[in-house]
Design a protein around this motif. Sequence first.
Motif, PDB file in Angstrom:
ATOM      1  N   GLU A 110       5.771   2.820   9.371  1.00 24.05           N
ATOM      2  CA  GLU A 110       6.319   4.179   9.313  1.00 24.05           C
ATOM      3  C   GLU A 110       7.107   4.413   8.029  1.00 24.05           C
ATOM      4  N   GLY A 111       6.575   5.256   7.161  1.00 22.93           N
ATOM      5  CA  GLY A 111       7.278   5.638   5.947  1.00 22.93           C
ATOM      6  C   GLY A 111       7.264   4.631   4.820  1.00 22.93           C
ATOM      7  N   ALA A 127       5.980  -2.211  -3.319  1.00 22.22           N
ATOM      8  CA  ALA A 127       6.000  -0.930  -2.605  1.00 22.22           C
ATOM      9  C   ALA A 127       5.153   0.096  -3.350  1.00 22.22           C
ATOM     10  N   LEU A 128       4.333   0.809  -2.593  1.00 22.98           N
ATOM     11  CA  LEU A 128       3.554   1.912  -3.168  1.00 22.98           C
ATOM     12  C   LEU A 128       4.316   3.218  -2.961  1.00 22.98           C
ATOM     13  N   GLU A 129       3.905   4.244  -3.684  1.00 24.88           N
ATOM     14  CA  GLU A 129       4.557   5.556  -3.610  1.00 24.88           C
ATOM     15  C   GLU A 129       4.122   6.276  -2.334  1.00 24.88           C
ATOM     16  N   GLU A 130       4.918   6.143  -1.293  1.00 25.75           N
ATOM     17  CA  GLU A 130       4.555   6.706   0.010  1.00 25.75           C
ATOM     18  C   GLU A 130       4.392   8.225  -0.041  1.00 25.75           C
ATOM     19  N   ALA A 131       5.197   8.897  -0.850  1.00 25.37           N
ATOM     20  CA  ALA A 131       5.088  10.363  -0.951  1.00 25.37           C
ATOM     21  C   ALA A 131       3.713  10.760  -1.486  1.00 25.37           C
TER      22      ALA A 131
END
Length: 144
Positions: A110-111, A127-131
């Motif tokens: 989640e997120g 970490a990838l760009e979740e947005a």
Amino acid sequence: TQTVYVQDLNNQQILAQINHDTKIDYIELNPGGNKLLFRDRRKQLYLYDIIEQTKSTLLSYCTYVNWVPFSDVVVAQNRNNLCVWYSIDEPDKMTKYDIKGDVESIERTEGKTEVIVDDGSNTYSYALEEALIAFGAALEYKSL
């Protein structure tokens, strides 16, 4: 020559016929079923657009590839590069990260979306760009 057929199982219609001169060792449709990723034994990564009936080369020396779960984002590895296509409709726009080791998996909670990399003695997460992932999925699947 290898031939891949994409067939609509509801009406048995052939949607695409893709001819390729080298044995394919990875193949997967995106969640929407309109884009096909495949890699051949020469480690060349390709994207086939089923609607447009076009094939494009995404990457050479590809040792890992996968769709980010529940999205049209592609993650691949080329030597010491983690390559991410946040918008697969624009295959020339790729984000590249320097990494050490081999991509093991993609974890999406989640997120948060992370790429797990193992260098033989340690495991790292990127970490990838979740947005960007969420925005692209919303556009593609009309949930904006």
